[in-house]
Design a protein around this motif. Structure first.
Motif, PDB file in Angstrom:
ATOM      1  N   VAL A 158     -46.933-141.839 -28.040  1.00  0.00           N
ATOM      2  CA  VAL A 158     -45.830-142.790 -27.961  1.00  0.00           C
ATOM      3  C   VAL A 158     -45.691-143.405 -29.343  1.00  0.00           C
ATOM      4  O   VAL A 158     -46.607-144.057 -29.833  1.00  0.00           O
ATOM      5  CB  VAL A 158     -46.092-143.876 -26.896  1.00  0.00           C
ATOM      6  N   MET A 159     -44.552-143.175 -29.949  1.00  0.00           N
ATOM      7  CA  MET A 159     -44.371-143.484 -31.356  1.00  0.00           C
ATOM      8  C   MET A 159     -44.627-144.956 -31.706  1.00  0.00           C
ATOM      9  O   MET A 159     -45.277-145.272 -32.680  1.00  0.00           O
ATOM     10  CB  MET A 159     -42.936-143.124 -31.713  1.00  0.00           C
ATOM     11  N   TRP A 160     -44.105-145.871 -30.878  1.00  0.00           N
ATOM     12  CA  TRP A 160     -44.154-147.293 -31.242  1.00  0.00           C
ATOM     13  C   TRP A 160     -45.345-148.012 -30.643  1.00  0.00           C
ATOM     14  O   TRP A 160     -45.435-149.231 -30.747  1.00  0.00           O
ATOM     15  CB  TRP A 160     -42.854-147.983 -30.819  1.00  0.00           C
ATOM     16  N   LEU A 169     -47.918-142.332 -38.164  1.00  0.00           N
ATOM     17  CA  LEU A 169     -49.182-141.672 -37.851  1.00  0.00           C
ATOM     18  C   LEU A 169     -49.172-141.074 -36.456  1.00  0.00           C
ATOM     19  O   LEU A 169     -49.745-140.031 -36.220  1.00  0.00           O
ATOM     20  CB  LEU A 169     -50.328-142.680 -37.935  1.00  0.00           C
ATOM     21  N   GLN A 170     -48.483-141.757 -35.559  1.00  0.00           N
ATOM     22  CA  GLN A 170     -48.626-141.451 -34.151  1.00  0.00           C
ATOM     23  C   GLN A 170     -48.197-140.037 -33.763  1.00  0.00           C
ATOM     24  O   GLN A 170     -48.955-139.350 -33.099  1.00  0.00           O
ATOM     25  CB  GLN A 170     -47.866-142.493 -33.330  1.00  0.00           C
ATOM     26  N   PRO A 171     -47.014-139.536 -34.172  1.00  0.00           N
ATOM     27  CA  PRO A 171     -46.563-138.254 -33.648  1.00  0.00           C
ATOM     28  C   PRO A 171     -47.371-137.069 -34.149  1.00  0.00           C
ATOM     29  O   PRO A 171     -47.134-135.957 -33.729  1.00  0.00           O
ATOM     30  CB  PRO A 171     -45.117-138.149 -34.140  1.00  0.00           C
ATOM     31  N   ALA A 217     -48.647-148.327 -20.398  1.00  0.00           N
ATOM     32  CA  ALA A 217     -47.769-147.815 -21.456  1.00  0.00           C
ATOM     33  C   ALA A 217     -48.532-147.674 -22.769  1.00  0.00           C
ATOM     34  O   ALA A 217     -48.369-146.688 -23.495  1.00  0.00           O
ATOM     35  CB  ALA A 217     -46.572-148.747 -21.630  1.00  0.00           C
ATOM     36  N   THR A 255     -50.178-135.922 -33.432  1.00  0.00           N
ATOM     37  CA  THR A 255     -50.809-135.150 -32.371  1.00  0.00           C
ATOM     38  C   THR A 255     -49.802-134.163 -31.781  1.00  0.00           C
ATOM     39  O   THR A 255     -50.126-133.015 -31.527  1.00  0.00           O
ATOM     40  CB  THR A 255     -51.315-136.065 -31.259  1.00  0.00           C
ATOM     41  N   ASP A 302     -43.702-141.100 -15.407  1.00  0.00           N
ATOM     42  CA  ASP A 302     -44.759-142.060 -15.708  1.00  0.00           C
ATOM     43  C   ASP A 302     -45.010-143.063 -14.580  1.00  0.00           C
ATOM     44  O   ASP A 302     -46.148-143.463 -14.351  1.00  0.00           O
ATOM     45  CB  ASP A 302     -44.438-142.799 -17.011  1.00  0.00           C
ATOM     46  N   ARG A 357     -36.703-138.128 -34.860  1.00  0.00           N
ATOM     47  CA  ARG A 357     -37.978-138.311 -34.165  1.00  0.00           C
ATOM     48  C   ARG A 357     -37.932-139.539 -33.255  1.00  0.00           C
ATOM     49  O   ARG A 357     -38.429-139.517 -32.139  1.00  0.00           O
ATOM     50  CB  ARG A 357     -39.104-138.459 -35.198  1.00  0.00           C
ATOM     51  N   VAL A 358     -37.327-140.628 -33.754  1.00  0.00           N
ATOM     52  CA  VAL A 358     -37.200-141.830 -32.926  1.00  0.00           C
ATOM     53  C   VAL A 358     -36.419-141.510 -31.658  1.00  0.00           C
ATOM     54  O   VAL A 358     -36.815-141.864 -30.546  1.00  0.00           O
ATOM     55  CB  VAL A 358     -36.507-142.960 -33.718  1.00  0.00           C
ATOM     56  N   ILE A 361     -41.941-145.074 -20.356  1.00  0.00           N
ATOM     57  CA  ILE A 361     -42.952-145.875 -21.068  1.00  0.00           C
ATOM     58  C   ILE A 361     -42.284-147.087 -21.706  1.00  0.00           C
ATOM     59  O   ILE A 361     -42.772-148.213 -21.586  1.00  0.00           O
ATOM     60  CB  ILE A 361     -43.628-145.016 -22.163  1.00  0.00           C
ATOM     61  N   PHE A 412     -36.685-139.062 -39.740  1.00  0.00           N
ATOM     62  CA  PHE A 412     -37.193-140.178 -38.951  1.00  0.00           C
ATOM     63  C   PHE A 412     -36.327-140.479 -37.735  1.00  0.00           C
ATOM     64  O   PHE A 412     -36.817-140.631 -36.620  1.00  0.00           O
ATOM     65  CB  PHE A 412     -37.292-141.395 -39.873  1.00  0.00           C
ATOM     66  N   HIS A 425     -48.522-128.903 -32.243  1.00  0.00           N
ATOM     67  CA  HIS A 425     -48.018-127.737 -31.512  1.00  0.00           C
ATOM     68  C   HIS A 425     -47.073-126.900 -32.358  1.00  0.00           C
ATOM     69  O   HIS A 425     -47.173-125.680 -32.391  1.00  0.00           O
ATOM     70  CB  HIS A 425     -47.307-128.195 -30.234  1.00  0.00           C
ATOM     71  N   MET A 467     -47.296-147.123 -40.235  1.00  0.00           N
ATOM     72  CA  MET A 467     -48.216-146.946 -39.116  1.00  0.00           C
ATOM     73  C   MET A 467     -47.568-146.078 -38.040  1.00  0.00           C
ATOM     74  O   MET A 467     -48.180-145.205 -37.467  1.00  0.00           O
ATOM     75  CB  MET A 467     -48.531-148.309 -38.525  1.00  0.00           C
ATOM     76  N   ALA A 468     -46.303-146.317 -37.803  1.00  0.00           N
ATOM     77  CA  ALA A 468     -45.598-145.583 -36.762  1.00  0.00           C
ATOM     78  C   ALA A 468     -45.555-144.093 -37.065  1.00  0.00           C
ATOM     79  O   ALA A 468     -45.463-143.266 -36.168  1.00  0.00           O
ATOM     80  CB  ALA A 468     -44.169-146.102 -36.640  1.00  0.00           C
ATOM     81  N   ARG A 507     -38.231-138.776 -24.588  1.00  0.00           N
ATOM     82  CA  ARG A 507     -39.425-138.267 -23.915  1.00  0.00           C
ATOM     83  C   ARG A 507     -40.149-139.384 -23.177  1.00  0.00           C
ATOM     84  O   ARG A 507     -40.645-139.200 -22.088  1.00  0.00           O
ATOM     85  CB  ARG A 507     -40.364-137.624 -24.948  1.00  0.00           C
ATOM     86  N   ASN A 508     -40.210-140.571 -23.792  1.00  0.00           N
ATOM     87  CA  ASN A 508     -41.010-141.655 -23.230  1.00  0.00           C
ATOM     88  C   ASN A 508     -40.152-142.770 -22.645  1.00  0.00           C
ATOM     89  O   ASN A 508     -40.525-143.929 -22.691  1.00  0.00           O
ATOM     90  CB  ASN A 508     -41.921-142.240 -24.307  1.00  0.00           C
ATOM     91  N   ASP A 549     -38.460-139.375 -29.307  1.00  0.00           N
ATOM     92  CA  ASP A 549     -39.541-140.172 -28.731  1.00  0.00           C
ATOM     93  C   ASP A 549     -39.015-141.044 -27.600  1.00  0.00           C
ATOM     94  O   ASP A 549     -39.602-141.122 -26.527  1.00  0.00           O
ATOM     95  CB  ASP A 549     -40.179-141.022 -29.841  1.00  0.00           C
ATOM     96  N   ARG A 585     -48.479-148.002 -31.459  1.00  0.00           N
ATOM     97  CA  ARG A 585     -49.419-148.569 -32.429  1.00  0.00           C
ATOM     98  C   ARG A 585     -48.928-149.877 -33.053  1.00  0.00           C
ATOM     99  O   ARG A 585     -49.658-150.868 -33.041  1.00  0.00           O
ATOM    100  CB  ARG A 585     -49.745-147.541 -33.515  1.00  0.00           C
ATOM    101  N   PRO A 586     -47.685-149.914 -33.525  1.00  0.00           N
ATOM    102  CA  PRO A 586     -47.205-151.208 -34.035  1.00  0.00           C
ATOM    103  C   PRO A 586     -47.187-152.307 -32.979  1.00  0.00           C
ATOM    104  O   PRO A 586     -47.532-153.455 -33.267  1.00  0.00           O
ATOM    105  CB  PRO A 586     -45.783-150.915 -34.532  1.00  0.00           C
TER     106      PRO A 586
END
Lengths: 322, 297
Positions: free
Chosen positions: B110-112, A4-6, B104, A8, B185, A25-26, A36, A22, A12, A1-2, A32-33, A29, B114-115
């Motif tokens: 944001v990769m995580w 799927l997210q990137p 958030a 979008t 953020d 990317r982690v 969050i 992987f 680019h 599932m994880a 960048r976030n 992520d 969804r889980p």
């Protein structure tokens, strides 16, 4: 599932993103976030501790739990607690009471707000409609303790209801001490508490019905009643189905918080349900493993029914929870 | 709003309207009369009140005696104080966590998320149950502390999802232009998202506050110390277990019973009035909250 997210983001620079391993990317992520994830930290901690913690703890249903050994240290005993419960004297009484109260809820409590919404929608005087709405929402905000306090007072042997019965020559009934009355009182007070608030969601659904449908029905000569049956109800059917699935998902769990306030040993015969039994066995008698097993039995059945109901709904139409 | 389609009123229409009005009026009376009865009885003289049979049309006399007894009772005062603490601190924590989580989880890329979202939704449909929850609170050493009524219910998954849905509705362009200006953020949350979400913030605050005001069950299983009792647990002893002895000091025999009755009504009023007073002003927000929740369907 994880993974799927990137995607979008990958739009680019697709050729680069797709190739990245992987771990890179982690890392990116997280970089960048970072804010969050900082925000998410306490939220994830809450769900991990207070929601998944008890799910971890439910393993005591398969163990002989003693506080000294702890959840992890206690000895595994397999399904013994479950078989003990299935053979218990109370098993069928609990199942019967739980299912009957749930069934009555489905038959009487569930349709009440739909009916109210349909009738409210037919009120032409907007002011009267607003007043009715305001007043019928009110019981939703009255605490359970006060609701049951009102029941105790009005239904007592000398209470208001008996006074009125007496005036019409009826016999005095000790409502809350007689098991034959329990379900009636539970269900009717449930309607009193929920009918107004529950109607909001249906009223909103009715508001979204395309006015052209009504115009077409009028041209075809349909009266108001006919329009309710042929236009309004089919239009709000998706909402009804969603809420019905959710209701089915709690078929085996009845609102124990209210029953614990309402029942007493004289009415256990009809009032004692699975969840109230879990409360008495687990919290009051401290039979932790045994009551955790009953609770798990309850939760698994509910979850299964929810999934089956959702699947059936999806097969029958396009409406489903997920 | 649906435009009303009044073309002509036939006899069937008129019958329909009359029946409908009668049903609605009955519903209003059934809903509201119990509360009116309680209000009348709470200010009545105890002696004639108990001799009276049937419907109350007006109070018997007018006395604040029952209310004075209620507020002179230490348990009510302690319960009221505790409940205010649980409402204020509990709701504040609820809101902070719900806003952070909703923001958030409403962000894209944001990769995580969804889980995490799946995990949260899962807890809405499956839980460990009462006993493992009790043991957890016990193991964390929270039993018989104020925190036991605040931490285990710190976030409602349902409210979190409602707020997330609402945040997702905020136009992306606002966020992007702020980001170009170098906003992080936290800045976006506090400067852009929150000011645009005041209605949903109001709704959620009210939902949580009403929850804390009305809940009794967590206190029933987690709290033994009477000094930490919330108001609802005090009410339970008086209303459901019928224990009014602490309120009738100085009265004898039959008087004691009579005064106990009016005291019960006064307590119901005292416990319910704060919400009933706020209610008419806040009603539009409550309704909005339910509707935001239904949008995602």
């Amino acid at each position: 599932m994880a993974f799927l997210q990137p995607k979008t983001k990958a739009e680019h620079i697709p050729f680069l993103k797709k190739k990245e391993p992987f771990r890179t990317r982690v890392k990116k992520d997280f970089k960048r976030n970072k804010y969050i994830y900082l925000m998410l930290a306490p939220v994830v901690a809450y769900f991990a501790i207070f929601q998944f913690g008890p799910i971890y703890g439910v393993q005591i249903a398969f163990k002989n739990f003693t506080p000294a050994d702890g959840i992890w240290g206690s000895q595994w005993i397999g399904f013994d607690q479950f078989t003990a419960f299935f053979k218990s004297y109370y098993f069928w009484r609990l199942i019967r009471n739980t299912l009957l109260i749930s069934l009555y809820e489905l038959i009487f409590v569930f349709p009440a707000p739909i009916l109210l919404a349909l009738l409210l929608n037919e009120i032409r005087n907007m002011k009267f409609k607003r007043v009715t709405q305001t007043l019928t929402y009110l019981p939703h905000f009255i605490s359970l303790v006060v609701v049951v306090g009102l029941l105790v007072d009005f239904l007592s042997p000398n209470g208001l209801v008996n006074q009125i019965l007496h005036a019409f020559g009826g016999k005095q009934i000790n409502f809350l001490q007689e098991s034959g009355w329990f379900r009636t009182i539970y269900i009717s007070s449930e309607i009193w508490q929920t009918v107004g608030w529950g109607s909001i969601i249906y009223l909103a659904a009715i508001t979204n019905v395309d006015p052209q449908l009504y115009e077409a029905a009028t041209i075809d000569g349909a009266g108001r009643f006919r329009k309710i049956i042929s236009v309004t109800i089919p239009s709000i059917m998706p909402t009804i189905i969603i809420l019905f699935i959710l209701q089915l998902g709690s078929l085996m769990s009845v609102g124990y918080q209210k029953i614990i306030l309402m029942y007493n040993p004289l009415t256990y015969d009809t009032a004692d349900v699975l969840s109230t039994y879990v409360y008495r066995k687990g919290i009051l008698d401290a039979s932790y493993s045994y009551s955790a097993a009953i609770g798990l039995f309850d939760a698994v059945i509910n979850f299964t029914i929810l999934i089956i109901a959702n699947r059936l709904a999806r097969k029958a139409g396009e409406t489903s929870l997920w | 709003m649906v435009k009303k389609r009044s073309i002509h009123q036939g006899p069937a229409d008129i019958t329909f309207n009359i029946t409908n009005t009668i049903i609605m009026l009955t519903l209003i009376i059934v809903t509201i009369y119990p509360l009116i009865y309680v209000a009348f009885a709470s200010v009545s003289d105890p002696a004639p009140l108990l001799q009276h049979r049937g419907i109350l049309w007006k109070p018997f006399g007018w006395t604040w005696d029952a209310y004075k007894r209620v507020f002179a009772n230490p348990m009510i005062v302690i319960g009221y104080g505790n409940t205010i603490f649980y409402v204020v601190v509990g709701t504040a924590l609820n809101m902070i966590l719900t806003i952070l989580g909703a923001y958030a989880l409403s962000r894209r890329k944001v990769m995580w998320s969804r889980p995490i979202m799946l995990g949260i939704v899962f807890t809405m449909f499956f839980s460990g149950g009462l006993v493992p929850r009790y043991l957890l609170v016990h193991d964390l050493g929270l039993l018989d502390t104020r925190w036991s009524l605040i931490l285990p219910s710190a976030i409602s998954a349902f409210n979190l999802i409602i707020m997330r849905t609402s945040f997702q509705g905020i136009p992306l362009s606002l966020e992007e232009s702020a980001r170009i200006d170098g906003a992080n953020d936290f800045t976006i949350l506090f400067r852009i998202v929150l000011p645009l979400s005041l209605p949903v913030i109001a709704v959620m605050t009210l939902f949580y506050a009403v929850y804390h005001w009305n809940s009794y069950f967590d206190a029933l299983i987690f709290i033994r110390d009477r000094d930490l009792y919330p108001l609802q647990l005090v009410l339970r002893e008086i209303l459901v277990q019928n224990d009014t002895n602490n309120f009738t000091n100085g009265a004898l025999g039959g008087d004691q019973y009579r005064i106990g009755e009016t005291v019960k009504y006064a307590i119901i009023m005292v416990a319910t009035l704060p919400i009933l007073f706020l209610y008419p002003f806040l009603q539009k927000y409550f309704v909005k909250g339910v509707l935001i929740g239904s949008v995602k369907e």
